[in-house]
Design a protein around this motif. Sequence first.
Motif, PDB file in Angstrom:
ATOM      1  N   THR A  36       4.173  -4.794  13.850  1.00  0.00           N
ATOM      2  CA  THR A  36       3.050  -4.753  12.916  1.00  0.00           C
ATOM      3  C   THR A  36       2.842  -3.326  12.447  1.00  0.00           C
ATOM      4  O   THR A  36       3.368  -2.374  13.046  1.00  0.00           O
ATOM      5  CB  THR A  36       1.761  -5.245  13.594  1.00  0.00           C
ATOM      6  N   GLY A  37       2.055  -3.183  11.412  1.00  0.00           N
ATOM      7  CA  GLY A  37       1.680  -1.849  10.972  1.00  0.00           C
ATOM      8  C   GLY A  37       0.982  -1.082  12.078  1.00  0.00           C
ATOM      9  O   GLY A  37       1.206   0.118  12.264  1.00  0.00           O
ATOM     10  N   LYS A  38       0.155  -1.768  12.856  1.00  0.00           N
ATOM     11  CA  LYS A  38      -0.525  -1.117  13.973  1.00  0.00           C
ATOM     12  C   LYS A  38       0.476  -0.606  15.000  1.00  0.00           C
ATOM     13  O   LYS A  38       0.324   0.490  15.538  1.00  0.00           O
ATOM     14  CB  LYS A  38      -1.525  -2.063  14.635  1.00  0.00           C
ATOM     15  N   ASP A  39       1.529  -1.399  15.282  1.00  0.00           N
ATOM     16  CA  ASP A  39       2.568  -0.960  16.220  1.00  0.00           C
ATOM     17  C   ASP A  39       3.159   0.375  15.768  1.00  0.00           C
ATOM     18  O   ASP A  39       3.331   1.295  16.568  1.00  0.00           O
ATOM     19  CB  ASP A  39       3.703  -1.982  16.319  1.00  0.00           C
ATOM     20  N   LEU A  40       3.472   0.460  14.484  1.00  0.00           N
ATOM     21  CA  LEU A  40       4.083   1.694  13.976  1.00  0.00           C
ATOM     22  C   LEU A  40       3.077   2.839  13.940  1.00  0.00           C
ATOM     23  O   LEU A  40       3.423   3.984  14.260  1.00  0.00           O
ATOM     24  CB  LEU A  40       4.717   1.462  12.609  1.00  0.00           C
ATOM     25  N   ARG A  41       1.826   2.563  13.567  1.00  0.00           N
ATOM     26  CA  ARG A  41       0.799   3.616  13.600  1.00  0.00           C
ATOM     27  C   ARG A  41       0.642   4.160  15.012  1.00  0.00           C
ATOM     28  O   ARG A  41       0.543   5.373  15.211  1.00  0.00           O
ATOM     29  CB  ARG A  41      -0.542   3.090  13.082  1.00  0.00           C
ATOM     30  N   ASP A  42       0.621   3.261  15.993  1.00  0.00           N
ATOM     31  CA  ASP A  42       0.513   3.702  17.387  1.00  0.00           C
ATOM     32  C   ASP A  42       1.715   4.556  17.780  1.00  0.00           C
ATOM     33  O   ASP A  42       1.559   5.583  18.438  1.00  0.00           O
ATOM     34  CB  ASP A  42       0.411   2.499  18.330  1.00  0.00           C
ATOM     35  N   ARG A  43       2.903   4.145  17.369  1.00  0.00           N
ATOM     36  CA  ARG A  43       4.108   4.916  17.698  1.00  0.00           C
ATOM     37  C   ARG A  43       4.058   6.290  17.024  1.00  0.00           C
ATOM     38  O   ARG A  43       4.464   7.288  17.611  1.00  0.00           O
ATOM     39  CB  ARG A  43       5.351   4.150  17.279  1.00  0.00           C
ATOM     40  N   MET A  44       3.587   6.326  15.802  1.00  0.00           N
ATOM     41  CA  MET A  44       3.481   7.599  15.081  1.00  0.00           C
ATOM     42  C   MET A  44       2.581   8.587  15.822  1.00  0.00           C
ATOM     43  O   MET A  44       2.813   9.786  15.782  1.00  0.00           O
ATOM     44  CB  MET A  44       2.916   7.381  13.670  1.00  0.00           C
ATOM     45  N   GLY A  45       1.561   8.066  16.482  1.00  0.00           N
ATOM     46  CA  GLY A  45       0.589   8.925  17.139  1.00  0.00           C
ATOM     47  C   GLY A  45       0.911   9.285  18.575  1.00  0.00           C
ATOM     48  O   GLY A  45       0.130   9.976  19.222  1.00  0.00           O
ATOM     49  N   ARG A  46       2.053   8.838  19.078  1.00  0.00           N
ATOM     50  CA  ARG A  46       2.398   9.100  20.480  1.00  0.00           C
ATOM     51  C   ARG A  46       2.592  10.567  20.804  1.00  0.00           C
ATOM     52  O   ARG A  46       2.346  10.989  21.921  1.00  0.00           O
ATOM     53  CB  ARG A  46       3.690   8.378  20.856  1.00  0.00           C
ATOM     54  N   SER A  47       3.108  11.334  19.865  1.00  0.00           N
ATOM     55  CA  SER A  47       3.412  12.740  20.140  1.00  0.00           C
ATOM     56  C   SER A  47       3.217  13.579  18.890  1.00  0.00           C
ATOM     57  O   SER A  47       3.556  13.149  17.787  1.00  0.00           O
ATOM     58  CB  SER A  47       4.864  12.882  20.617  1.00  0.00           C
ATOM     59  N   GLU A  48       2.707  14.781  19.095  1.00  0.00           N
ATOM     60  CA  GLU A  48       2.582  15.718  17.973  1.00  0.00           C
ATOM     61  C   GLU A  48       3.956  16.145  17.465  1.00  0.00           C
ATOM     62  O   GLU A  48       4.074  16.671  16.357  1.00  0.00           O
ATOM     63  CB  GLU A  48       1.779  16.939  18.402  1.00  0.00           C
ATOM     64  N   LEU A  49       4.994  15.942  18.272  1.00  0.00           N
ATOM     65  CA  LEU A  49       6.352  16.321  17.882  1.00  0.00           C
ATOM     66  C   LEU A  49       7.113  15.194  17.189  1.00  0.00           C
ATOM     67  O   LEU A  49       8.269  15.361  16.821  1.00  0.00           O
ATOM     68  CB  LEU A  49       7.136  16.814  19.102  1.00  0.00           C
ATOM     69  N   SER A  50       6.469  14.047  17.002  1.00  0.00           N
ATOM     70  CA  SER A  50       7.091  12.972  16.226  1.00  0.00           C
ATOM     71  C   SER A  50       7.022  13.328  14.750  1.00  0.00           C
ATOM     72  O   SER A  50       6.016  13.851  14.284  1.00  0.00           O
ATOM     73  CB  SER A  50       6.362  11.644  16.451  1.00  0.00           C
ATOM     74  N   VAL A  51       8.102  13.039  14.055  1.00  0.00           N
ATOM     75  CA  VAL A  51       8.167  13.311  12.616  1.00  0.00           C
ATOM     76  C   VAL A  51       8.717  12.061  11.935  1.00  0.00           C
ATOM     77  O   VAL A  51       9.767  11.546  12.336  1.00  0.00           O
ATOM     78  CB  VAL A  51       9.079  14.517  12.301  1.00  0.00           C
ATOM     79  N   TRP A  52       8.019  11.585  10.932  1.00  0.00           N
ATOM     80  CA  TRP A  52       8.413  10.384  10.199  1.00  0.00           C
ATOM     81  C   TRP A  52       8.591  10.717   8.723  1.00  0.00           C
ATOM     82  O   TRP A  52       7.755  11.394   8.124  1.00  0.00           O
ATOM     83  CB  TRP A  52       7.333   9.316  10.334  1.00  0.00           C
ATOM     84  N   HIS A  53       9.689  10.230   8.155  1.00  0.00           N
ATOM     85  CA  HIS A  53       9.945  10.375   6.716  1.00  0.00           C
ATOM     86  C   HIS A  53      10.169   9.001   6.100  1.00  0.00           C
ATOM     87  O   HIS A  53      10.704   8.095   6.750  1.00  0.00           O
ATOM     88  CB  HIS A  53      11.168  11.264   6.466  1.00  0.00           C
ATOM     89  N   LEU A  54       9.791   8.902   4.851  1.00  0.00           N
ATOM     90  CA  LEU A  54       9.865   7.659   4.093  1.00  0.00           C
ATOM     91  C   LEU A  54      10.642   7.931   2.807  1.00  0.00           C
ATOM     92  O   LEU A  54      10.418   8.961   2.158  1.00  0.00           O
ATOM     93  CB  LEU A  54       8.438   7.224   3.756  1.00  0.00           C
TER      94      LEU A  54
END
Length: 160
Positions: A36-54
Amino acid sequence: MIHVRRAGPLDAGAMADLLNEVIAAGGTTAMTEPVTGKDLRDRMGRSELSVWHLAENDSGTVLGFQWIEPLTGESGRVAEIATFARVGQTGLGIGSALFDATRQAAAAAGYDWIRANIRADNAGGLAYYQSRGFEDYGRIEGYRMGNGQVVDKILKRYEL
């Protein structure tokens, strides 16, 4: 034209839709259950060192996305990468554009290298990471996925 930008929480729904298409098609990801979108939002927030590009086209349609997140248990400061392109849209430069941005962001975040963990039966994924300069360094044999299927996985690394 392909446009790449940093992804944020508001992009999570569109990214989940794309990822669910990839999961449903099978054969390229070890993920077997819809997200779900929530699953991905939660994953995005797991670490300040996570970086996501679209990656999106001129009309704002999501063509693909890529993330890196910290990985422990390896030597150095390591990011694990995941890449997803819309089904039927591979080979069009989406992954190349995403990795250019991700590579730069990983170096800026202080990572030493990036690990890709790819199903051994995912010929397209293996070729993609090889073409970006990733080198084989290990293998996981007999990985059991969530649906019970067993696959081997190839570990590749990209030195920053």
